[in-house]
Each structure stands twice: as C-alpha cells, then as structure tokens.
Design a protein around this motif. Structure first.
Motif, PDB file in Angstrom:
ATOM      1  N   LEU A  26      40.309  46.335  33.201  1.00  0.00           N
ATOM      2  CA  LEU A  26      39.810  46.051  34.768  1.00  0.00           C
ATOM      3  C   LEU A  26      38.490  45.323  34.457  1.00  0.00           C
ATOM      4  O   LEU A  26      37.965  43.915  35.293  1.00  0.00           O
ATOM      5  CB  LEU A  26      39.608  46.840  35.584  1.00  0.00           C
ATOM      6  N   ALA A  27      37.684  45.492  33.476  1.00  0.00           N
ATOM      7  CA  ALA A  27      36.491  44.894  33.195  1.00  0.00           C
ATOM      8  C   ALA A  27      36.557  43.508  32.710  1.00  0.00           C
ATOM      9  O   ALA A  27      35.898  42.475  33.157  1.00  0.00           O
ATOM     10  CB  ALA A  27      35.546  45.811  32.343  1.00  0.00           C
ATOM     11  N   VAL A  28      37.362  43.092  31.847  1.00  0.00           N
ATOM     12  CA  VAL A  28      37.693  42.073  31.089  1.00  0.00           C
ATOM     13  C   VAL A  28      38.168  41.050  32.581  1.00  0.00           C
ATOM     14  O   VAL A  28      37.781  40.033  32.605  1.00  0.00           O
ATOM     15  CB  VAL A  28      38.735  42.072  30.148  1.00  0.00           C
ATOM     16  N   HIS A  29      39.134  41.600  33.297  1.00  0.00           N
ATOM     17  CA  HIS A  29      39.604  40.934  34.311  1.00  0.00           C
ATOM     18  C   HIS A  29      38.743  40.462  35.413  1.00  0.00           C
ATOM     19  O   HIS A  29      38.742  39.219  35.938  1.00  0.00           O
ATOM     20  CB  HIS A  29      41.054  41.305  34.915  1.00  0.00           C
ATOM     21  N   THR A  30      37.698  41.189  35.587  1.00  0.00           N
ATOM     22  CA  THR A  30      36.544  41.147  36.448  1.00  0.00           C
ATOM     23  C   THR A  30      35.904  40.006  36.033  1.00  0.00           C
ATOM     24  O   THR A  30      35.353  39.068  36.881  1.00  0.00           O
ATOM     25  CB  THR A  30      35.860  42.415  36.880  1.00  0.00           C
ATOM     26  N   PHE A  31      35.295  39.867  34.683  1.00  0.00           N
ATOM     27  CA  PHE A  31      34.677  39.046  34.247  1.00  0.00           C
ATOM     28  C   PHE A  31      35.342  37.555  34.385  1.00  0.00           C
ATOM     29  O   PHE A  31      34.874  36.463  34.811  1.00  0.00           O
ATOM     30  CB  PHE A  31      34.191  39.621  32.686  1.00  0.00           C
ATOM     31  N   SER A  32      36.821  37.572  33.894  1.00  0.00           N
ATOM     32  CA  SER A  32      37.038  36.532  34.445  1.00  0.00           C
ATOM     33  C   SER A  32      37.407  35.755  35.631  1.00  0.00           C
ATOM     34  O   SER A  32      37.140  34.645  35.904  1.00  0.00           O
ATOM     35  CB  SER A  32      38.706  36.370  33.430  1.00  0.00           C
ATOM     36  N   ALA A  33      37.673  36.724  36.514  1.00  0.00           N
ATOM     37  CA  ALA A  33      37.835  36.374  37.854  1.00  0.00           C
ATOM     38  C   ALA A  33      36.318  35.849  38.425  1.00  0.00           C
ATOM     39  O   ALA A  33      36.288  34.902  39.413  1.00  0.00           O
ATOM     40  CB  ALA A  33      38.178  37.584  38.748  1.00  0.00           C
ATOM     41  N   ILE A  34      35.404  36.310  37.972  1.00  0.00           N
ATOM     42  CA  ILE A  34      33.998  35.918  38.121  1.00  0.00           C
ATOM     43  C   ILE A  34      33.703  34.329  37.948  1.00  0.00           C
ATOM     44  O   ILE A  34      33.417  33.674  38.666  1.00  0.00           O
ATOM     45  CB  ILE A  34      32.635  36.917  37.894  1.00  0.00           C
ATOM     46  N   TRP A  35      34.071  34.115  36.776  1.00  0.00           N
ATOM     47  CA  TRP A  35      33.779  32.735  36.117  1.00  0.00           C
ATOM     48  C   TRP A  35      34.910  31.904  36.758  1.00  0.00           C
ATOM     49  O   TRP A  35      34.641  30.652  36.924  1.00  0.00           O
ATOM     50  CB  TRP A  35      33.873  32.725  34.541  1.00  0.00           C
ATOM     51  N   ALA A  36      36.196  32.306  36.996  1.00  0.00           N
ATOM     52  CA  ALA A  36      37.007  31.420  37.574  1.00  0.00           C
ATOM     53  C   ALA A  36      36.667  31.107  38.934  1.00  0.00           C
ATOM     54  O   ALA A  36      36.903  29.791  39.491  1.00  0.00           O
ATOM     55  CB  ALA A  36      38.419  32.007  37.787  1.00  0.00           C
ATOM     56  N   SER A  37      36.318  32.138  39.636  1.00  0.00           N
ATOM     57  CA  SER A  37      35.655  31.544  41.111  1.00  0.00           C
ATOM     58  C   SER A  37      34.437  30.732  41.127  1.00  0.00           C
ATOM     59  O   SER A  37      34.197  29.920  42.020  1.00  0.00           O
ATOM     60  CB  SER A  37      35.417  33.094  42.018  1.00  0.00           C
ATOM     61  N   LEU A  38      33.586  30.980  40.118  1.00  0.00           N
ATOM     62  CA  LEU A  38      32.436  30.128  40.037  1.00  0.00           C
ATOM     63  C   LEU A  38      32.908  28.548  39.524  1.00  0.00           C
ATOM     64  O   LEU A  38      32.425  27.512  40.118  1.00  0.00           O
ATOM     65  CB  LEU A  38      31.610  30.584  38.879  1.00  0.00           C
ATOM     66  N   ALA A  39      33.790  28.546  38.727  1.00  0.00           N
ATOM     67  CA  ALA A  39      34.321  27.202  38.441  1.00  0.00           C
ATOM     68  C   ALA A  39      35.018  26.536  39.573  1.00  0.00           C
ATOM     69  O   ALA A  39      34.959  25.282  39.885  1.00  0.00           O
ATOM     70  CB  ALA A  39      35.332  27.358  37.303  1.00  0.00           C
ATOM     71  N   ALA A  40      35.830  27.415  40.462  1.00  0.00           N
ATOM     72  CA  ALA A  40      36.566  26.830  41.482  1.00  0.00           C
ATOM     73  C   ALA A  40      35.481  26.345  42.610  1.00  0.00           C
ATOM     74  O   ALA A  40      35.725  25.148  43.350  1.00  0.00           O
ATOM     75  CB  ALA A  40      37.400  27.704  42.140  1.00  0.00           C
ATOM     76  N   ALA A  41      34.187  26.962  42.704  1.00  0.00           N
ATOM     77  CA  ALA A  41      33.276  26.525  43.670  1.00  0.00           C
ATOM     78  C   ALA A  41      32.575  25.275  43.480  1.00  0.00           C
ATOM     79  O   ALA A  41      32.104  24.620  44.168  1.00  0.00           O
ATOM     80  CB  ALA A  41      32.358  27.466  43.685  1.00  0.00           C
TER      81      ALA A  41
END
Length: 71
Positions: free
Chosen positions: A55-70
């Motif tokens: 969950l920690a790794v997936h949260t890290f990936s989700a944060i960066w994916a949302s920043l890239a989408a922004a």
C-alpha cells in the motif's frame, strides 16, 4: 490501489523499493523513482505501521501519477 501486487511490473517495483533491488531491470526514469520512493516508503511505514508494505508503494505511485496527469 490496494495492499497486494497488481498488474504487470508492480511486483518489480515492490521488490526494488524494499531494498532488495532488481539489478538490470531499471529503464530510464526508474532510478529517480527508486531514489524518491525509498524515503517515501520508509516515512509512510513509520507514520502508518499497520498498513501493508504494498500500500505504501502504490500510494507513492498514485501520487506521482496524479501529479503527472495534472501537468
């Protein structure tokens, strides 16, 4: 986002951020992911010790994916 490995190379990211490393499988950009991911995962596990490691790794990936989408 869950607490278990999901999809194609999520397992590689889980192993590499755990500190065990996956030599020879880092494409361009992945070293930055690892350099930023390890401190994030350690901090996440310190703040939320009951949450599973994936969950920690997936949260890290989700944060960066949302920043890239922004962008």
């Amino acid at each position: 986002m869950g607490g278990v490995p999901f999809w194609q190379d999520a397992g590689i990211f889980l192993v590499s951020l755990s500190g065990r490393g996956v030599p020879g499988l880092s494409a361009p950009g992945y070293p930055i992911y690892h350099l930023l991911g390890r401190p994030f995962v350690v901090a996440y596990q310190t703040l939320f010790p009951a949450h599973p490691y994936p969950l920690a790794v997936h949260t890290f990936s989700a944060i960066w994916a949302s920043l890239a989408a922004a962008l």
